[in-house]
Design a protein around this motif. Structure first.
Motif, mmCIF file in Angstrom:
data_model
loop_
_atom_site.group_PDB
_atom_site.id
_atom_site.type_symbol
_atom_site.label_atom_id
_atom_site.label_comp_id
_atom_site.label_asym_id
_atom_site.label_seq_id
_atom_site.Cartn_x
_atom_site.Cartn_y
_atom_site.Cartn_z
ATOM 1 N N ARG A 40 21.389 14.200 -27.327
ATOM 2 C CA ARG A 40 21.801 13.919 -28.639
ATOM 3 C C ARG A 40 22.196 15.005 -29.337
ATOM 4 N NH1 ARG A 40 16.882 12.532 -28.326
ATOM 5 N NH2 ARG A 40 16.157 10.623 -27.185
ATOM 6 N N GLN A 41 21.650 16.033 -29.362
ATOM 7 C CA GLN A 41 21.665 17.056 -29.919
ATOM 8 C C GLN A 41 23.240 17.872 -29.462
ATOM 9 O OE1 GLN A 41 20.709 18.926 -32.578
ATOM 10 N NE2 GLN A 41 19.139 17.236 -32.652
ATOM 11 N N ILE A 42 23.499 17.666 -28.003
ATOM 12 C CA ILE A 42 24.831 18.105 -27.419
ATOM 13 C C ILE A 42 25.877 17.000 -28.165
ATOM 14 C CG2 ILE A 42 26.016 18.546 -25.361
ATOM 15 C CD1 ILE A 42 23.343 18.790 -23.842
ATOM 16 N N LEU A 43 25.478 15.841 -28.331
ATOM 17 C CA LEU A 43 26.650 14.854 -28.491
ATOM 18 C C LEU A 43 27.027 15.450 -30.108
ATOM 19 C CD1 LEU A 43 25.812 11.716 -26.863
ATOM 20 C CD2 LEU A 43 27.596 13.107 -26.559
ATOM 21 N N LYS A 44 25.808 15.527 -31.030
ATOM 22 C CA LYS A 44 25.920 16.132 -32.451
ATOM 23 C C LYS A 44 26.938 17.219 -32.654
ATOM 24 C CE LYS A 44 25.030 15.810 -36.741
ATOM 25 N NZ LYS A 44 25.160 14.645 -37.494
ATOM 26 N N PRO A 53 36.973 10.314 -31.808
ATOM 27 C CA PRO A 53 35.971 9.659 -31.160
ATOM 28 C C PRO A 53 35.081 10.298 -30.032
ATOM 29 C CG PRO A 53 38.066 8.561 -31.537
ATOM 30 C CD PRO A 53 38.405 9.980 -31.681
ATOM 31 N N VAL A 54 33.992 10.217 -30.085
ATOM 32 C CA VAL A 54 33.155 10.912 -28.905
ATOM 33 C C VAL A 54 32.510 9.891 -28.166
ATOM 34 C CG1 VAL A 54 31.495 12.719 -28.480
ATOM 35 C CG2 VAL A 54 33.157 13.174 -30.388
ATOM 36 N N SER A 55 32.586 9.319 -27.079
ATOM 37 C CA SER A 55 31.912 8.412 -26.283
ATOM 38 C C SER A 55 30.405 8.884 -25.751
ATOM 39 C CB SER A 55 32.661 7.830 -25.147
ATOM 40 O OG SER A 55 33.721 6.967 -25.858
ATOM 41 N N ASP A 77 26.274 10.374 -35.238
ATOM 42 C CA ASP A 77 27.378 10.777 -36.189
ATOM 43 C C ASP A 77 28.412 9.793 -36.361
ATOM 44 O OD1 ASP A 77 28.751 13.858 -36.793
ATOM 45 O OD2 ASP A 77 30.139 12.281 -36.470
ATOM 46 N N GLU A 78 29.058 9.731 -37.259
ATOM 47 C CA GLU A 78 30.155 8.804 -37.485
ATOM 48 C C GLU A 78 31.126 8.725 -36.574
ATOM 49 O OE1 GLU A 78 32.504 9.518 -41.124
ATOM 50 O OE2 GLU A 78 32.347 11.635 -40.716
ATOM 51 N N SER A 99 29.996 -6.298 -33.635
ATOM 52 C CA SER A 99 30.103 -7.048 -34.607
ATOM 53 C C SER A 99 29.173 -6.337 -35.876
ATOM 54 C CB SER A 99 29.244 -8.259 -34.387
ATOM 55 O OG SER A 99 27.907 -8.027 -34.172
ATOM 56 N N GLU A 100 28.427 -5.282 -35.391
ATOM 57 C CA GLU A 100 27.918 -4.476 -36.516
ATOM 58 C C GLU A 100 28.666 -3.463 -37.141
ATOM 59 O OE1 GLU A 100 23.428 -5.042 -34.538
ATOM 60 O OE2 GLU A 100 24.322 -3.051 -34.697
ATOM 61 N N GLY A 101 29.904 -3.322 -36.560
ATOM 62 C CA GLY A 101 30.933 -2.353 -36.930
ATOM 63 C C GLY A 101 30.759 -1.168 -35.962
ATOM 64 N N THR A 102 29.982 -0.949 -34.846
ATOM 65 C CA THR A 102 29.839 0.118 -33.990
ATOM 66 C C THR A 102 31.044 0.001 -33.004
ATOM 67 O OG1 THR A 102 27.621 0.352 -34.109
ATOM 68 C CG2 THR A 102 28.753 1.054 -32.175
ATOM 69 N N ARG A 103 31.807 1.028 -32.925
ATOM 70 C CA ARG A 103 33.055 0.965 -31.907
ATOM 71 C C ARG A 103 32.190 1.163 -30.456
ATOM 72 N NH1 ARG A 103 36.514 5.825 -33.775
ATOM 73 N NH2 ARG A 103 34.501 6.696 -34.357
ATOM 74 N N VAL A 104 32.846 0.451 -29.379
ATOM 75 C CA VAL A 104 32.485 0.521 -28.122
ATOM 76 C C VAL A 104 33.587 0.461 -27.149
ATOM 77 C CG1 VAL A 104 31.058 -0.908 -26.617
ATOM 78 C CG2 VAL A 104 30.619 -1.135 -28.870
#
Ligand code: E4P
Length: 217
Positions: A40-44, A53-55, A77-78, A99-104
């Motif tokens: 999670r830290q690395i993705l941040k 966009p970061v998948s 992160d956004e 449907s919650e607004g998250t990009r998949v």
């Protein structure tokens, strides 16, 4: 066509981002397993380097688990995009997260029907794996043409993200077919820069220039 890099390595991402060529990043569990530290830290950290966009991929295989992990990844992160594998559970999770607004980003796409089903449930990206299709003796890029045609016919907003890219020819073909994004390992991006005639040409220009300076002196 947007260029994403397919790696979880912060140093590689920093080096490419500083060139101004990167639009985003894709990771997967195999890539993240090579890095040390909390994922999670690395993705941040990656999101702070590349403002695109970061998948980040879920590892749960049940719908509820994918949704739970997806929400955690999205909260990092956004810029985060939640990657889910193309399974029935992944499709269901995609529908809820979208449907919650998250990009998949629906990954492990190997057929046009899989891409179509992912688009129907609101995936922001589909990731067809061209190199792995080539590996089994089929032509991976044919799948890209099929998906681009289908998405154009029905004006799906889902972007075609060409994945499992092995060489610059995949990149050129993806661009010619009108794919939205190509994600490349750093080595392929390096190959895209290289041409021996550029190196030879530059060397000659500089030699000629130096020679002329010696004559003038
Ligand atoms: C895509 O997002 C995947 O991470 C990746 O492109 C897989 O590529 P591979 O087939 O080289 O592992």
């Amino acid at each position: 066509m947007k260029l994403f890099v397919d790696t979880g390595n912060v140093k590689e991402i920093e080096a490419l981002a500083s060139l101004g060529i990167l639009d985003g990043v894709t990771t997967n569990p195999s890539l993240m397993a090579r890095e040390s530290g909390d994922y999670r830290q690395i993705l941040k950290q990656i999101c702070q380097i590349v403002k695109g966009p970061v998948s980040g991929e879920v590892v749960a295989t049940d719908t509820a688990g994918m949704i739970r992990e997806g929400r955690e990844i999205a909260a990092i992160d956004e810029h985060m995009v939640v990657k889910v594998p193309f399974t029935k559970q992944g499709v269901e999770a995609c529908r809820t997260l979208a449907s919650e607004g998250t990009r998949v980003n629906v990954t492990l796409i190997f057929s046009a029907t899989q891409a179509w089903l992912a688009a129907k449930v609101g995936a922001s990206y589909v990731s067809p794996f061209v190199g792995r299709l080539d590996d089994i003796g089929t032509t991976g890029m044919t799948l890209i043409r099929e998906i681009v045609d289908i998405f154009d016919n029905f004006e799906y907003a889902t972007e075609v993200l060409v994945a499992s890219v092995r060489h610059p020819i995949h990149v050129v073909e993806a661009a010619r077919m009108g794919a939205d994004v190509v994600t490349c390992p750093p080595a392929v991006i390096e190959q895209c820069f290289k041409h021996p005639l550029t190196d030879i040409g530059l060397e000659k220009f500089l030699k000629d220039w130096e020679k002329a300076q010696g004559v003038k002196a």
